[in-house]
Scaffold this motif. Structure first.
Motif, PDB file in Angstrom:
ATOM      1  N   ALA A 131       0.829  -1.204   0.000  1.00  0.00           N
ATOM      2  CA  ALA A 131       0.000   0.000   0.000  1.00  0.00           C
ATOM      3  C   ALA A 131       0.868   1.262   0.000  1.00  0.00           C
ATOM      4  CB  ALA A 131      -0.937   0.000   1.204  1.00  0.00           C
ATOM      5  N   VAL A 132       2.016   1.229   0.677  1.00  0.00           N
ATOM      6  CA  VAL A 132       2.925   2.382   0.660  1.00  0.00           C
ATOM      7  C   VAL A 132       3.542   2.530  -0.726  1.00  0.00           C
ATOM      8  CG1 VAL A 132       4.892   3.485   1.773  1.00  0.00           C
ATOM      9  CG2 VAL A 132       3.394   2.004   3.111  1.00  0.00           C
ATOM     10  N   ILE A 133       3.877   1.411  -1.352  1.00  0.00           N
ATOM     11  CA  ILE A 133       4.381   1.459  -2.731  1.00  0.00           C
ATOM     12  C   ILE A 133       3.330   2.093  -3.642  1.00  0.00           C
ATOM     13  CG2 ILE A 133       5.050   0.046  -4.714  1.00  0.00           C
ATOM     14  CD1 ILE A 133       6.211  -1.981  -2.687  1.00  0.00           C
ATOM     15  N   ALA A 134       2.082   1.668  -3.499  1.00  0.00           N
ATOM     16  CA  ALA A 134       1.010   2.201  -4.341  1.00  0.00           C
ATOM     17  C   ALA A 134       0.796   3.691  -4.092  1.00  0.00           C
ATOM     18  CB  ALA A 134      -0.283   1.429  -4.091  1.00  0.00           C
ATOM     19  N   VAL A 149      -7.329   0.388  -3.556  1.00  0.00           N
ATOM     20  CA  VAL A 149      -7.675  -0.149  -2.242  1.00  0.00           C
ATOM     21  C   VAL A 149      -6.375  -0.279  -1.458  1.00  0.00           C
ATOM     22  CG1 VAL A 149      -8.616  -2.098  -0.951  1.00  0.00           C
ATOM     23  CG2 VAL A 149      -9.671  -1.397  -3.125  1.00  0.00           C
ATOM     24  N   MET A 150      -6.320   0.325  -0.260  1.00  0.00           N
ATOM     25  CA  MET A 150      -5.128   0.265   0.579  1.00  0.00           C
ATOM     26  C   MET A 150      -5.511  -0.395   1.907  1.00  0.00           C
ATOM     27  SD  MET A 150      -3.736   4.133  -0.210  1.00  0.00           S
ATOM     28  CE  MET A 150      -2.292   3.915   0.819  1.00  0.00           C
ATOM     29  N   ALA A 151      -4.965  -1.575   2.143  1.00  0.00           N
ATOM     30  CA  ALA A 151      -5.288  -2.320   3.362  1.00  0.00           C
ATOM     31  C   ALA A 151      -4.101  -2.285   4.315  1.00  0.00           C
ATOM     32  CB  ALA A 151      -5.643  -3.768   3.014  1.00  0.00           C
ATOM     33  N   ALA A 152      -4.329  -1.812   5.539  1.00  0.00           N
ATOM     34  CA  ALA A 152      -3.290  -1.780   6.586  1.00  0.00           C
ATOM     35  C   ALA A 152      -1.997  -1.163   6.067  1.00  0.00           C
ATOM     36  CB  ALA A 152      -3.050  -3.182   7.145  1.00  0.00           C
ATOM     37  N   ALA A 153      -2.099   0.029   5.507  1.00  0.00           N
ATOM     38  CA  ALA A 153      -0.945   0.690   4.887  1.00  0.00           C
ATOM     39  C   ALA A 153       0.169   0.895   5.913  1.00  0.00           C
ATOM     40  CB  ALA A 153      -1.357   2.036   4.293  1.00  0.00           C
TER      41      ALA A 153
END
Length: 602
Positions: A131-134, A149-153
């Motif tokens: 998610a951090v990469i995204a 969608v970012m889960a538990a970033a």
């Protein structure tokens, strides 16, 4: 590509699963999986989910997520991050965090080329480190994807050890390849005993992580969270209320700062970090939120580039710039410190050659940039060179020099891509002294080059022409005194250039109207299929310090409005050009991008 029977349960025949490889950053080929629908949807162009696995894991671990999301008419793709799964590299290792972001950009471009799926028809689903990469990719590369969608970033990892990041930095000084073994036990990730056991028994899961990547990711996450307003992509954020791995507060902070008109934050109860591997009914709830969000993304047309025409007035970036102009971006103590800095600049600054040039001609002037490019400390009375070294090593100037390197690489690549026997016509619309371009052209004397250098200052052009003659390029170089923001500068001579360069120009001006006017003129002067090379400054960590201490070439405080990459790319699109890629500079301060004029029909 070959069939992979292990990537989905044997009784699920909705997709055909393939394996392959794609060219990633740093001359590395990475492994990926492709779930191709057996019965593709027929009511529109092909669509795709792009899934990013958690740290320590691999693409095979997201197969159940593809199945349960259930978009059976759509494609799905996931790759093994370098040093993970079937991809090469020491386990958990990468050159730096930026390489992981570049890999995502390369993967999406591979999907576009190899599978014919447009980026605006993709939704990204990313978990934890993914998610951090995204998020970094959205900020720095500004892709026109439909949603994320970012889960538990993992914007802030719970390292539990006091001063863990400083200790890692110290350790990296002694051992650049330092690795850390994960402290996370499978039971800390999920309440599901079966999923915890599957995670522990998977031989492709990597327990190690690069210390360098951890340090880089922490710094990058602070930057992206602080400047999340630059992102207006639709976002769904899922957070776990019992997360033992990452902190929730930075996820909320990122969410609140997003400019996205469509965004939602869901904190799942009785949930641990591995959200998509949780026990029921928590996992089912997470999947339902994802499905509803992705359906909404597909139902809504891609946001038009036209929205950026007036972003210089109503955007978060414009609001921050106005506070900077009004002197309200910082408080009284910081303003007092800036006054002290100005006093020091007026006394000791004159001993530094670089500072002296900046004080007399402006710190944003062509002469100042030319001095920074040479990067040779000079000064008076012995201490002057020491002061000058510190000046030249400021993060902004280091970023400028990396920008020049990226410019030279990009222009060289574009020249090399032209047919070998064809002349290449190049225009720089604000060349200044022209040094970096002339140095680049010197390495291509085997090609038929015709170069036109433009600038509003005739003195800069005469200096550039003298340098061209000194380098033996005088016969190939013409100069024209023109203003890059004057529509008359682009009158006549339509469609005559293969490559047009706009370097270090648009980022100096806060208003979008003159920038768009210039871009429209550039688009007319490009041949069909010709390319624009343009630079941007999406953010800067020292805006207030620069505004409070330095003067520009007009003798005024040097005020800058960082123009988000999405906004700059949007203006380029409004001019009728299609972006093809970007190189991201030091800490994302500067970018070098390429956009192409559509080829002629047929």
């Amino acid at each position: 590509m070959t069939h992979d029977d292990a990537a989905l349960p044997p009784d699920d025949d909705r997709w055909i699963v393939h394996e392959g490889g794609f060219p990633a950053s740093h001359d590395t080929r990475l492994f990926y999986r492709h779930w191709a629908p057996r019965r593709p949807r027929a009511d529109g162009p092909p669509r795709a989910l792009v899934l990013l696995h958690r740290g320590h894991e691999h693409s095979g671990r997201v197969a159940a997520l593809v199945r349960d999301l259930g978009f059976a008419g759509d494609h799905a793709f996931a790759w093994d991050a370098r040093g993970h799964g079937h991809s090469p590299g020491e386990r958990g290792e990468a050159p730096d965090f930026a390489a992981l972001v570049e890999d995502l950009d390369a993967f999406v471009r591979h999907i576009q080329r190899a599978h014919g799926i447009a980026v605006e028809d993709m939704v990204v689903v990313a978990n934890s480190v993914g998610a951090v990469i995204a998020a970094t990719w959205m900020h720095d590369h500004a892709p026109a994807i439909r949603g994320v969608v970012m889960a538990a970033a993992a914007f802030a990892i719970k390292l539990y050890i006091p001063l863990a990041i400083p200790a890692l930095k110290l350790g990296l000084g002694f051992k650049p390849g330092l690795q850390v073994t994960s402290y996370i036990r499978p039971g800390m990730l999920t309440h599901s005993a079966d999923e915890a056991r599957a995670y522990a028994d998977d031989p492709l899961n990597a327990k190690q992580v690069s210390g360098r990547v951890l340090v880089d990711m922490a710094a990058t996450a602070r930057r992206i969270v602080g400047d999340a307003a630059a992102i207006d992509t639709p976002v769904l954020m899922l957070a776990a209320d019992q997360d033992h791995v990452v902190k929730t507060a930075p996820q909320r902070e990122f969410f609140e700062r997003l400019s996205s008109p469509s965004k939602r934050f869901v904190q799942l109860r009785d949930c641990r970090h591995a959200i998509f591997y949780e026990s029921e009914p928590v996992r089912a709830e997470a999947i339902a939120h994802c499905r509803a969000f992705i359906d909404a993304c597909w139902a809504q047309a891609p946001a038009p580039a036209e929205r950026f025409r007036r972003a210089d007035v109503g955007s978060r970036s414009a609001q921050a710039y106005q506070r900077l102009v009004d002197g309200k971006l910082v408080g009284a103590p910081t303003r007092a410190f800036h006054a002290f800095q100005r006093a020091m600049l007026g006394t000791l600054g004159g001993l530094s050659q670089g500072m002296r040039i900046g004080m007399t001609q402006g710190f944003d002037s062509g002469a100042s940039l030319d001095y920074v490019y040479r990067n040779q400390a000079q000064g008076r009375l012995g201490i002057g060179a020491f002061i000058d070294r510190g000046y030249l090593d400021a993060i902004g100037w280091r970023g400028i020099r990396l920008r020049r390197k990226h410019l030279r690489q990009t222009v060289s690549r574009l020249i090399a891509e032209r047919p070998g026997d064809a002349p290449v016509r190049i225009l720089d619309i604000a060349a200044g002294g022209g040094r970096y371009l002339l140095e680049t052209l010197k390495c291509h004397r085997d090609r038929r080059l015709h170069v036109t250098l433009r600038d509003r200052d005739p003195a800069n052009l005469e200096m550039a022409l003298a340098l061209a003659r000194e380098m033996g390029l005088g016969d190939d170089v013409a100069i024209e005194a023109r203003d890059a923001f004057d529509p008359a500068s682009y009158a006549g001579g339509d469609a005559q250039f293969d490559i047009v360069i706009a370097s270090g120009l648009y980022e100096l001006f806060a208003d979008n109207a003159p920038v768009l006017c210039s871009l429209e003129g550039v688009a007319r002067q490009l041949k069909p299929g010709g390319v624009l090379v343009y630079t941007g400054q999406p953010w800067h960590p020292q805006l207030a310090l620069i505004a409070g201490t330095l003067r520009n070439h007009r003798g005024e405080p040097w005020l800058m409005r960082p123009r988000p990459q999405a906004e700059l790319d949007g203006l380029v699109a409004c001019a009728g050009l299609a972006k093809t890629g970007s190189l991201i500079g030091l800490e994302g301060i500067f970018t070098v991008s390429v956009a192409r004029r559509p080829p002629a029909a047929g």
